[in-house]
Scaffold this motif. Structure first.
Motif, PDB file in Angstrom:
ATOM      1  N   LYS A  54      28.991 -48.904  49.291  1.00  0.00           N
ATOM      2  CA  LYS A  54      28.067 -50.162  48.907  1.00  0.00           C
ATOM      3  C   LYS A  54      27.767 -49.763  47.573  1.00  0.00           C
ATOM      4  O   LYS A  54      27.025 -50.720  47.287  1.00  0.00           O
ATOM      5  CB  LYS A  54      27.965 -50.203  50.388  1.00  0.00           C
ATOM      6  N   HIS A  55      27.344 -48.356  47.451  1.00  0.00           N
ATOM      7  CA  HIS A  55      26.527 -47.563  46.415  1.00  0.00           C
ATOM      8  C   HIS A  55      26.764 -47.791  45.090  1.00  0.00           C
ATOM      9  O   HIS A  55      26.706 -46.817  44.198  1.00  0.00           O
ATOM     10  CB  HIS A  55      25.623 -46.743  46.650  1.00  0.00           C
ATOM     11  N   ALA A  56      28.667 -48.169  45.402  1.00  0.00           N
ATOM     12  CA  ALA A  56      29.063 -47.571  44.184  1.00  0.00           C
ATOM     13  C   ALA A  56      28.853 -48.019  43.118  1.00  0.00           C
ATOM     14  O   ALA A  56      28.227 -48.929  42.886  1.00  0.00           O
ATOM     15  CB  ALA A  56      30.897 -48.343  44.165  1.00  0.00           C
ATOM     16  N   LEU A  57      29.435 -47.404  41.704  1.00  0.00           N
ATOM     17  CA  LEU A  57      28.326 -47.949  39.977  1.00  0.00           C
ATOM     18  C   LEU A  57      29.174 -49.481  40.002  1.00  0.00           C
ATOM     19  O   LEU A  57      30.317 -49.007  40.044  1.00  0.00           O
ATOM     20  CB  LEU A  57      28.788 -46.678  39.253  1.00  0.00           C
ATOM     21  N   ARG A  58      28.549 -50.553  39.070  1.00  0.00           N
ATOM     22  CA  ARG A  58      28.836 -51.367  39.537  1.00  0.00           C
ATOM     23  C   ARG A  58      28.083 -51.599  37.880  1.00  0.00           C
ATOM     24  O   ARG A  58      29.586 -52.635  36.748  1.00  0.00           O
ATOM     25  CB  ARG A  58      28.255 -52.959  39.733  1.00  0.00           C
ATOM     26  N   VAL A  59      27.308 -51.291  37.757  1.00  0.00           N
ATOM     27  CA  VAL A  59      27.120 -51.255  35.701  1.00  0.00           C
ATOM     28  C   VAL A  59      26.481 -49.494  35.666  1.00  0.00           C
ATOM     29  O   VAL A  59      25.441 -49.206  35.585  1.00  0.00           O
ATOM     30  CB  VAL A  59      26.210 -51.847  35.813  1.00  0.00           C
ATOM     31  N   LEU A  60      27.254 -49.181  33.968  1.00  0.00           N
ATOM     32  CA  LEU A  60      26.486 -48.803  33.417  1.00  0.00           C
ATOM     33  C   LEU A  60      25.900 -49.073  32.326  1.00  0.00           C
ATOM     34  O   LEU A  60      26.666 -49.906  30.778  1.00  0.00           O
ATOM     35  CB  LEU A  60      27.800 -47.366  33.451  1.00  0.00           C
ATOM     36  N   ASP A  61      24.560 -48.637  32.026  1.00  0.00           N
ATOM     37  CA  ASP A  61      23.751 -49.526  30.543  1.00  0.00           C
ATOM     38  C   ASP A  61      23.510 -47.959  29.827  1.00  0.00           C
ATOM     39  O   ASP A  61      22.841 -47.826  29.775  1.00  0.00           O
ATOM     40  CB  ASP A  61      23.198 -49.980  31.273  1.00  0.00           C
ATOM     41  N   MET A  62      24.313 -48.669  28.834  1.00  0.00           N
ATOM     42  CA  MET A  62      24.104 -47.110  27.666  1.00  0.00           C
ATOM     43  C   MET A  62      23.664 -47.971  26.201  1.00  0.00           C
ATOM     44  O   MET A  62      23.047 -47.399  25.364  1.00  0.00           O
ATOM     45  CB  MET A  62      25.321 -46.757  27.546  1.00  0.00           C
ATOM     46  N   THR A  63      22.405 -48.864  26.485  1.00  0.00           N
ATOM     47  CA  THR A  63      21.791 -50.070  25.240  1.00  0.00           C
ATOM     48  C   THR A  63      20.283 -49.411  25.301  1.00  0.00           C
ATOM     49  O   THR A  63      20.353 -48.310  26.033  1.00  0.00           O
ATOM     50  CB  THR A  63      21.771 -50.898  26.194  1.00  0.00           C
ATOM     51  N   GLY A  64      20.011 -49.097  23.854  1.00  0.00           N
ATOM     52  CA  GLY A  64      18.566 -49.269  23.805  1.00  0.00           C
ATOM     53  C   GLY A  64      18.580 -47.426  23.009  1.00  0.00           C
ATOM     54  O   GLY A  64      17.879 -46.580  23.187  1.00  0.00           O
ATOM     55  N   LEU A  65      19.870 -46.913  22.741  1.00  0.00           N
ATOM     56  CA  LEU A  65      19.737 -46.120  21.988  1.00  0.00           C
ATOM     57  C   LEU A  65      19.311 -45.758  20.528  1.00  0.00           C
ATOM     58  O   LEU A  65      19.765 -46.769  19.551  1.00  0.00           O
ATOM     59  CB  LEU A  65      21.366 -45.039  21.906  1.00  0.00           C
ATOM     60  N   LEU A  66      19.161 -44.915  20.039  1.00  0.00           N
ATOM     61  CA  LEU A  66      18.152 -44.823  18.883  1.00  0.00           C
ATOM     62  C   LEU A  66      19.527 -45.357  17.363  1.00  0.00           C
ATOM     63  O   LEU A  66      20.313 -44.730  17.787  1.00  0.00           O
ATOM     64  CB  LEU A  66      17.613 -43.812  18.098  1.00  0.00           C
ATOM     65  N   ASP A  67      19.756 -45.888  16.723  1.00  0.00           N
ATOM     66  CA  ASP A  67      20.168 -45.896  15.670  1.00  0.00           C
ATOM     67  C   ASP A  67      18.947 -46.322  13.797  1.00  0.00           C
ATOM     68  O   ASP A  67      19.149 -47.229  14.256  1.00  0.00           O
ATOM     69  CB  ASP A  67      19.937 -47.987  16.331  1.00  0.00           C
ATOM     70  N   ASP A  68      18.941 -44.927  13.948  1.00  0.00           N
ATOM     71  CA  ASP A  68      18.358 -45.034  13.215  1.00  0.00           C
ATOM     72  C   ASP A  68      19.271 -45.225  11.191  1.00  0.00           C
ATOM     73  O   ASP A  68      18.485 -45.811  10.433  1.00  0.00           O
ATOM     74  CB  ASP A  68      17.766 -43.479  12.188  1.00  0.00           C
ATOM     75  N   GLY A  69      20.476 -44.435  11.683  1.00  0.00           N
ATOM     76  CA  GLY A  69      20.808 -44.117  10.361  1.00  0.00           C
ATOM     77  C   GLY A  69      20.576 -44.134   9.405  1.00  0.00           C
ATOM     78  O   GLY A  69      21.392 -43.755   7.996  1.00  0.00           O
ATOM     79  N   VAL A  70      20.066 -43.219   8.930  1.00  0.00           N
ATOM     80  CA  VAL A  70      19.204 -42.399   8.065  1.00  0.00           C
ATOM     81  C   VAL A  70      19.785 -40.381   8.454  1.00  0.00           C
ATOM     82  O   VAL A  70      20.840 -39.989   7.313  1.00  0.00           O
ATOM     83  CB  VAL A  70      17.750 -42.293   7.414  1.00  0.00           C
ATOM     84  N   GLU A  71      19.236 -40.095   9.636  1.00  0.00           N
ATOM     85  CA  GLU A  71      19.375 -38.804   9.715  1.00  0.00           C
ATOM     86  C   GLU A  71      21.281 -38.302  10.160  1.00  0.00           C
ATOM     87  O   GLU A  71      21.837 -38.985  11.029  1.00  0.00           O
ATOM     88  CB  GLU A  71      19.045 -38.115  10.388  1.00  0.00           C
ATOM     89  N   GLN A  72      21.849 -37.130   9.415  1.00  0.00           N
ATOM     90  CA  GLN A  72      23.678 -37.536   9.774  1.00  0.00           C
ATOM     91  C   GLN A  72      23.239 -35.771  10.577  1.00  0.00           C
ATOM     92  O   GLN A  72      22.798 -34.773   9.465  1.00  0.00           O
ATOM     93  CB  GLN A  72      24.206 -37.026   8.603  1.00  0.00           C
ATOM     94  N   ASP A  73      23.707 -35.443  11.583  1.00  0.00           N
ATOM     95  CA  ASP A  73      23.620 -34.125  12.198  1.00  0.00           C
ATOM     96  C   ASP A  73      24.762 -34.272  13.403  1.00  0.00           C
ATOM     97  O   ASP A  73      25.254 -35.453  14.572  1.00  0.00           O
ATOM     98  CB  ASP A  73      22.608 -34.493  12.981  1.00  0.00           C
ATOM     99  N   PRO A  74      26.191 -33.589  12.881  1.00  0.00           N
ATOM    100  CA  PRO A  74      26.683 -33.493  13.164  1.00  0.00           C
ATOM    101  C   PRO A  74      26.955 -32.688  14.994  1.00  0.00           C
ATOM    102  O   PRO A  74      28.310 -33.676  15.868  1.00  0.00           O
ATOM    103  CB  PRO A  74      28.222 -32.255  12.628  1.00  0.00           C
TER     104      PRO A  74
END
Length: 493
Positions: free
Chosen positions: A111-131
């Motif tokens: 009954k506690h099976a995963l229903r929602v994986l929320d991956m929002t809110g990650l940093l989006d700087d668009g500047v630094e490039q790091d492989p």
């Protein structure tokens, strides 16, 4: 600072095979901290198994990767590790491929099976490039490809299918990623993974592709639409805006390069603008509007009067605003609700100065973030504005880069801002004292491109630092770095 619980958890994860075997024996209350430590330390084997056996209905990055009682490190303020992100996706895939009968034998209640994986809110700087880290573009591509793969392989196993999981993401799309992202959104109905977009940013995307993408998004999930570098014009916007207006819960709309020159009106242009205004009146939850580099001279009243509710964030950078535009905004219901205001690139040095002061007065009780880059504010204008500016008691961020201010003007600002107890960041220009042979008044392009005397500027920085220390405000950042990710997003205010 780390608590004993955190240090013990980190020690448990040192041997990943043993930690995986121990997971069924551990209290599920430990899973959130286990996830943060595994994500932070790139314990990818454990991280994959944590997602595979997650005992709660929700797995939220914003909840799990923020600063917590056990660890002050806020991982959402950093670009995520590619290894950790891939481990999360592999764990989700493994969970979906676990046969129902096998899943039922696990110690975790179904009954506690995963229903929602929320991956929002990650940093989006668009500047630094790091492989070693994953950008928002990479994250969008990885999640989209996983959804497509699940749809294509979803019917391979007989028997009951896996419980569907909603994957919430912030999507970034351009010409290169459009096709597979569209395929991922179209496959959602028959896939065990359902892609749900919270914030959409489309860059340099043809109009027809933008419309096609908007038609595939869930109206109940979308919070922000951000269309960049599309150079829509009024004609293009009149095609796209009705598809945006169907998102009744939309809180943020960011449009750029909307041209409608009232000085040379055309019949088609006026019809398109009226249609655009009518569609803007359909939004009921809009709180942020950005119209950067749009020609709105003398038309701000028409635009803002159509909105159903007051805005809390308004960005009008490089919109060629006239004094009457600023006067209207100061008198409008929006002014007293504004938390963020961006007037960059508008000349505030002449007849606009007085109505700008009125606008600041109206917004003083609520304003947290004020951006005035390249507004041609010299010392005289700054001194005239300071009395009302310092009444903005809740102000946290002030951007003044690209204005022709001297060291004397900056020192006056620093002294007067002592009353603003919540001020944390001031992005200031290089003082005109540090340039050689400047024309006067100096165009913004000269201030941005001309070289400065580094020795003089070093002395300026040292003096500003000493003044901050003397006034007990060493925690306030005074900087010329406009790319330091210091400006706050509306939703983080």
């Amino acid at each position: 600072m780390h608590t004993l619980v955190f240090l013990s958890t980190r020690q448990v994860l040192q041997c990943q095979p043993a930690a995986c075997q121990a997971l069924p024996l551990l209290p599920r209350e430990l899973f959130p901290l286990l996830f943060k430590v595994a994500f932070m330390d790139k314990k990818t084997v454990v991280l994959r198994e944590l997602v595979h056996t997650w005992p709660f209905p929700l797995l939220s990055f914003q909840q799990l990767l923020q600063e917590c009682a056990h660890c002050s490190r806020a991982l959402l303020q950093e670009r995520p590790s590619t290894e950790s992100m891939q481990a999360v996706i592999l764990g989700l895939t493994a969970r979906l491929h676990t046969p129902e009968a096998e899943a039922g034998t696990r110690s975790f209640c179904r009954k506690h099976a995963l229903r929602v994986l929320d991956m929002t809110g990650l940093l989006d700087d668009g500047v630094e490039q790091d492989p070693g880290t994953m950008s928002m573009w990479d994250c969008t591509a990885a999640v989209a490809r996983t959804c497509i793969a699940q749809q294509q392989g979803g019917t391979a196993e007989p028997g009951p299918g896996p419980a569907p999981v909603e994957v919430r993401v912030d999507l970034r799309v351009n010409r290169a990623s459009y096709e597979f992202l569209r395929e991922a959104l179209r496959s959602g109905a028959g896939s065990p993974l359902r892609l749900c977009c919270r914030d959409l940013r489309a860059e340099d995307l043809p109009m027809r592709n933008t419309v096609a993408l908007l038609q595939l998004l869930d109206a109940g999930c979308l919070r922000r639409v951000d269309l960049r570098f599309n150079n829509l014009g009024l004609r293009g916007l009149s095609v796209i805006i009705p598809h945006v207006a169907r998102f009744q819960r939309l809180a943020s709309l960011r449009l750029h390069y909307v041209h409608g020159d009232s000085r040379q009106p055309s019949v088609d242009g006026e019809d398109n603008f009226r249609y655009f205004l009518a569609q803007m009146g359909r939004f009921t939850c809009l709180r942020e509007l950005s119209m950067g580099s749009s020609l709105l001279s003398g038309r701000l009243d028409q635009l803002l009067s159509t909105l159903q509710s007051p805005l809390e964030s308004l960005e009008l950078a490089f919109c060629a605003l006239l004094p009457e535009d600023l006067r209207f905004l100061a008198r409008s219901p929006h002014a007293v609700h504004l938390k963020k205001l961006d007037l960059s690139g508008n000349d505030l040095s002449g007849s606009q100065l007085e109505p700008f002061q009125g606008l600041l007065q109206a917004a003083a009780a609520t304003l947290l973030h004020l951006e005035l880059t390249e507004c041609q504010l010299a010392d005289a204008q700054l001194l005239a504005v300071l009395p009302v500016l310092t009444r903005c008691a809740r102000l946290r961020y002030l951007g003044l880069y690209g204005n022709p201010l001297s060291m004397a003007g900056l020192k006056e600002l620093l002294r007067d801002s002592v009353a603003q107890a919540e001020l944390r960041t001031v992005v200031h220009p290089f003082p005109v004292d540090c340039y050689e042979g400047l024309p006067w008044p100096p165009p913004a392009s000269v201030l941005l491109e001309a070289s400065i005397n580094e020795e003089k500027f070093a002395r300026v920085e040292a003096e500003l630092h000493q003044l901050l220390l003397a006034s007990g405000r060493a925690h306030v950042v005074w900087t010329t770095d406009i790319y330091g990710r210091l400006a706050a997003d509306y939703f983080s205010l």
